[in-house]
Design a protein around this motif. Structure first.
Motif, short mmCIF file in Angstrom:
data_model
loop_
_atom_site.label_atom_id
_atom_site.label_comp_id
_atom_site.label_asym_id
_atom_site.label_seq_id
_atom_site.Cartn_x
_atom_site.Cartn_y
_atom_site.Cartn_z
N MET A 1 0.82 -1.22 0.00
CA MET A 1 0.00 0.00 0.00
C MET A 1 0.85 1.27 0.00
SD MET A 1 -3.18 -0.41 -0.31
CE MET A 1 -3.77 1.18 0.28
N ILE A 2 2.05 1.19 0.56
CA ILE A 2 2.89 2.39 0.60
C ILE A 2 3.28 2.82 -0.81
CG2 ILE A 2 5.13 3.28 1.36
CD1 ILE A 2 4.88 1.68 3.87
N VAL A 3 3.57 1.85 -1.65
CA VAL A 3 3.93 2.17 -3.03
C VAL A 3 2.77 2.83 -3.75
CG1 VAL A 3 4.57 1.18 -5.27
CG2 VAL A 3 5.69 0.39 -3.18
N GLU A 4 1.58 2.33 -3.53
CA GLU A 4 0.39 2.94 -4.16
C GLU A 4 0.18 4.37 -3.65
OE1 GLU A 4 0.54 -0.30 -3.34
OE2 GLU A 4 0.47 -0.85 -5.46
N LEU A 5 0.58 4.63 -2.40
CA LEU A 5 0.50 5.99 -1.87
C LEU A 5 1.40 6.92 -2.69
CD1 LEU A 5 -0.40 8.03 0.30
CD2 LEU A 5 1.55 7.27 1.69
N GLY A 6 2.59 6.44 -3.07
CA GLY A 6 3.47 7.25 -3.90
C GLY A 6 2.86 7.54 -5.26
N ALA A 7 2.25 6.53 -5.88
CA ALA A 7 1.60 6.74 -7.18
C ALA A 7 0.45 7.72 -7.05
CB ALA A 7 1.11 5.40 -7.73
N PHE A 8 -0.33 7.59 -5.96
CA PHE A 8 -1.43 8.53 -5.74
C PHE A 8 -0.91 9.95 -5.55
CE2 PHE A 8 -3.99 10.87 -2.60
CZ PHE A 8 -5.16 11.02 -3.33
N ALA A 9 0.20 10.09 -4.84
CA ALA A 9 0.77 11.42 -4.60
C ALA A 9 1.17 12.08 -5.91
CB ALA A 9 1.97 11.31 -3.66
N LEU A 10 1.70 11.31 -6.86
CA LEU A 10 2.04 11.87 -8.17
C LEU A 10 0.78 12.33 -8.91
CD1 LEU A 10 4.87 9.57 -9.59
CD2 LEU A 10 5.06 11.92 -8.78
N CYS A 11 -0.28 11.52 -8.85
CA CYS A 11 -1.55 11.92 -9.47
C CYS A 11 -2.09 13.19 -8.83
CB CYS A 11 -2.58 10.79 -9.34
SG CYS A 11 -2.16 9.29 -10.25
N LEU A 12 -2.01 13.26 -7.50
CA LEU A 12 -2.47 14.45 -6.79
C LEU A 12 -1.64 15.66 -7.19
CD1 LEU A 12 -4.28 15.69 -4.61
CD2 LEU A 12 -2.56 15.01 -2.90
N ALA A 13 -0.33 15.49 -7.32
CA ALA A 13 0.53 16.60 -7.72
C ALA A 13 0.17 17.10 -9.11
CB ALA A 13 1.99 16.15 -7.68
N LEU A 14 -0.16 16.19 -10.01
CA LEU A 14 -0.58 16.61 -11.36
C LEU A 14 -1.85 17.44 -11.29
CD1 LEU A 14 -0.40 16.55 -14.44
CD2 LEU A 14 -1.53 14.31 -14.39
N ALA A 15 -2.83 16.98 -10.49
CA ALA A 15 -4.08 17.73 -10.35
C ALA A 15 -3.83 19.09 -9.72
CB ALA A 15 -5.08 16.92 -9.52
N LEU A 16 -2.96 19.14 -8.72
CA LEU A 16 -2.67 20.41 -8.06
C LEU A 16 -1.94 21.37 -8.99
CD1 LEU A 16 -1.59 19.00 -4.58
CD2 LEU A 16 -3.56 20.49 -5.01
N SER A 17 -1.05 20.85 -9.84
CA SER A 17 -0.37 21.72 -10.80
C SER A 17 -1.37 22.30 -11.80
CB SER A 17 0.73 20.95 -11.53
OG SER A 17 1.77 20.59 -10.66
N GLY A 18 -2.33 21.48 -12.21
CA GLY A 18 -3.39 21.99 -13.08
C GLY A 18 -4.20 23.07 -12.39
N LEU A 19 -4.53 22.84 -11.10
CA LEU A 19 -5.26 23.85 -10.33
C LEU A 19 -4.43 25.12 -10.18
CD1 LEU A 19 -7.64 24.71 -8.54
CD2 LEU A 19 -6.49 23.56 -6.62
N GLN A 20 -3.12 24.95 -10.03
CA GLN A 20 -2.22 26.11 -9.93
C GLN A 20 -2.32 26.99 -11.17
OE1 GLN A 20 1.83 24.88 -9.24
NE2 GLN A 20 2.70 26.87 -9.76
N VAL A 21 -2.39 26.37 -12.34
CA VAL A 21 -2.52 27.13 -13.59
C VAL A 21 -3.86 27.84 -13.65
CG1 VAL A 21 -2.57 26.98 -16.10
CG2 VAL A 21 -0.97 25.57 -14.80
N VAL A 22 -4.94 27.09 -13.41
CA VAL A 22 -6.29 27.64 -13.57
C VAL A 22 -6.54 28.76 -12.56
CG1 VAL A 22 -8.75 27.10 -13.38
CG2 VAL A 22 -7.20 25.50 -14.54
N ALA A 23 -6.20 28.52 -11.29
CA ALA A 23 -6.48 29.52 -10.26
C ALA A 23 -5.63 30.78 -10.46
CB ALA A 23 -6.22 28.92 -8.88
#
Length: 668
Positions: A1-23
């Motif tokens: 599960m820890i490895v999946e947490l890392g993959a999720f964190a990358l997905c979250l970072a991508l979404a946050l970077s998109g939000l950074q652009v839009v906002a």
């Protein structure tokens, strides 16, 4: 599960970077500090998310989780802990996560930059944060969809394949983070340039202020890149066993080109800040510097290069990196072309002035970078076009690059002694007369002692001494050392000098020390090789080495044939014991050479253990190569002093841009 947490964190970072652009874009369009603040918060959160993913990746390497494909291909249970950690960025996938970590980290620092009267205008910062978020989103998407470091492997292997033994070295553990700090730090210069092209307006002191805002980011990137390149060069020097410190390898050039562009940007930004001139050129260099960094990422990961420094990656992923480069650089340079007519400064200056000297400096640096670019890309283009394979190596760069840099370095000490707008060349030369005289005298003495017929070596010695003494001459002028002054007055003037002045002196003097080391080591080194039985001696230059013993030793993850040698001066002196090894790594079936280095002042005695054979007498013998590398220490001490100079300048309070206090926002 820890490895999946890392993959999720990358997905979250991508979404946050998109939000950074839009906002951020929405905040600029609506002049809303709240929306712009949300974009900055998203940038900070993206950095934390990538940091979490990177931490998970390191954890997977530390615990040898071979269910992760990246760990199985680049780690081994017998590896020392340092190299398990370093293995996290020793592969294509892991190094890209490090790239994204540095990219979002600089984005977080940009988000914390001051706004208002003491910092960036509201609109400029909002657009720059959006541009930085766009870069982060592109690279995070590339990682997730083509180079995910958390892909699982089934069935799970019992043991990993291990990291390339050449990369299992302390210098290579630190080299990538420093290098990426320089590479990716230039992204902020890129984002600020894009924002300035969108937001820039003539008059009202905008462009001089922009020159001041961009300088600390360029300076930090240049200093980190200097340290990273020097560390990589030192690694190649003692780890690869070929005796050199620079080979004009295309991957070496990939980091050197952004360094040259960043150096030109630093000098150009000074003119823009102080005189409101060279606006278009400074913006252009800010775009070029990071574009060359992205080009380097493509070259290293596309599979078009064969190098010990390169990652073995399929061309499809390289093509996607080329697409990112084309999209970002293409959009930025298109915007530059549309706004180029409005980027003209109204300040005039005479050719003989500090501005003029900096312009000439920029021209030489830029043309030198262009020659490196042509020498690096031409063989690739030729092969792609017609299938012909050629090699562009040291002879090409000696003819093209070296004269250009020599001219730039001759001019370098004069610039700081010229006045702004209109300078007195005769006066500057008079103040440098003692430095020029001592440089020539020094060159003649050293040249005469070593090898009188090497004219180029003598010229190089004079040039290196000219840079060191010229930097000191500029410092003495600032202090006004010469004249009727009391010790107390001199002390006050010395203490009053800004850190940036000390940093410039250190950087220019460090460059001179590097030139001295490179010239002497290249022109005067002595190399010899011969088979040695136990007790026999080989000599090179003023030193000799005696082979005392050869034994088989067992390391943590390798077996080694280790030679003990004693090095001493030919005229007699205290011998020094060094070890040279040939290591075999069973996990990957690879053999590496560990150089034996004996330090004697500024000189190195460089020893490499070769193959075992039978001598003419029928006894066991080992081929030993011995180099005398005079003044080799300066090759690495010089860049260290240059990087220290960059750090000193960055600590100058006039260059502080990041706000660590809570503040109110107001649109500008």
């Amino acid at each position: 599960m820890i490895v999946e947490l890392g993959a999720f964190a990358l997905c979250l970072a991508l979404a946050l970077s998109g939000l950074q652009v839009v906002a951020s874009v929405a905040g600029r369009l609506r002049s809303s500090p709240v929306l712009a603040g949300a974009g900055e918060g998203a940038g900070l959160a993206a950095f934390l998310a990538v940091g979490l993913a990177f931490g998970v990746l390191i954890y997977a390497f530390v615990v040898s989780d071979f269910s992760v494909s990246n760990v199985a291909l680049n780690s081994h249970t017998d590896k020392p802990m340092l190299y398990k950690v370093a293995g996290a960025w020793g592969s294509h996938e892991g190094s890209l996560v490090l790239w994204c970590l540095v990219l979002t980290g600089f984005g977080a620092l940009l988000a914390r930059a001051r706004t208002g009267e003491a910092g960036l205008p509201f609109g400029l910062k909002a657009v720059a944060v959006a541009a930085q978020g766009g870069l982060g989103a592109l690279f995070l998407a590339f990682v997730l969809f083509t180079s995910n470091p958390f892909v699982r492997l089934s069935p799970v292997p019992v043991e990993g394949a291990s990291l390339n033994p050449l990369l299992q070295d302390p210098a290579l553990a630190l080299h990538p983070p420093l290098l990426y700090g320089g590479y990716v730090g230039l992204s902020v210069c890129f984002s600020l340039a894009v924002a300035a092209l969108i937001e820039g307006r003539p008059g009202a002191g905008f462009w001089p202020a922009w020159g001041r805002w961009i300088r600390p980011w360029a300076l930090a990137s240049w200093a980190l890149l200097t340290a990273g390149i020097a560390l990589g060069s030192f690694w190649a020097y003692y780890e690869l066993g070929w005796g050199g410190w620079w080979f004009w390898d295309p991957v070496e050039n990939a980091s050197f080109m952004p360094w040259l562009a960043a150096a030109a940007l630093l000098h150009s930004a000074v003119v823009t800040e102080r005189r409101g001139a060279l606006i278009g050129w400074t913006v252009f260099l800010a775009l070029v510097a990071f574009s060359l960094s992205m080009l380097g990422a493509f070259l290293v990961r596309s599979g078009v290069l064969t190098s010990v420094h390169a990652f073995a990656v399929d061309p499809e992923r390289g093509l996607m990196l080329l697409g990112i480069l084309g999209l970002t650089a293409g959009a930025a340079f298109t915007l530059f072309a549309l706004r180029a007519g409005q980027l003209t400064g109204r300040t005039l200056f005479a050719p003989i002035s500090r501005e003029g000297a900096l312009v000439v400096n920029n021209l030489f640096l830029s043309v030198a970078a262009a020659t490196v670019l042509v020498g690096t890309l031409y063989p690739l283009v030729l092969e792609a076009a017609g299938g012909a394979t050629i090699s562009v190596g040291p002879p090409y760069f000696a003819v093209t690059f070296t004269p250009l840099m020599a001219m730039a370095l001759i001019i370098l000490p004069m610039g700081p002694l010229l006045g702004w707008k209109r300078g007195d060349l005769i006066g500057a030369l008079q103040r440098l007369a003692w430095a020029a005289g001592l440089s020539l005298l020094f060159a003649l003495i050293v040249w005469g002692l070593f090898r009188p017929r090497e004219a180029l070596t003598g010229a190089g010695l004079a040039l290196g001494a000219w840079l060191v003494l010229g930097a000191l001459a500029e410092l003495t002028e600032r202090i006004r050392l010469f004249g009727k002054r009391t010790p107390g007055e001199l002390g006050r003037r010395t203490r009053a000098l800004p850190l940036a002045a000390w940093g410039m002196t250190a950087a220019h003097a460090g460059l001179g020390l590097f030139v001295l080391g490179a010239v002497v080591e290249t022109g005067l080194k002595v190399e010899t090789a011969r088979p040695l039985e136990i007790g026999q001696t080989v000599a090179a230059g003023p030193y000799q080495a005696t082979l005392r013993a050869v034994e088989i030793i067992e390391g943590p993850n390798y077996l080694a044939e280790s030679a003990t040698l004693e090095v001493e001066p030919l005229g007699g002196g205290r011998p020094e014991t060094v070890r040279a090894e040939k290591r075999f790594f069973p996990a990957g079936g690879q053999t590496t050479t560990e150089v034996g280095l004996s330090f004697h002042g500024l000189d190195d005695v460089y020893l490499v253990l070769g193959e075992r054979r039978l001598s003419d007498s029928g006894e066991r013998a080992w081929t030993v190569r011995m180099n005398w590398n005079p003044w080799a220490r300066l090759i690495f001490l010089g860049p260290a002093l240059m990087a220290l100079g960059g750090l000193l300048s960055l600590l100058d309070r006039r260059l502080r841009t990041v706000d660590t206090t809570r503040r109110k926002r107001s649109p500008a």
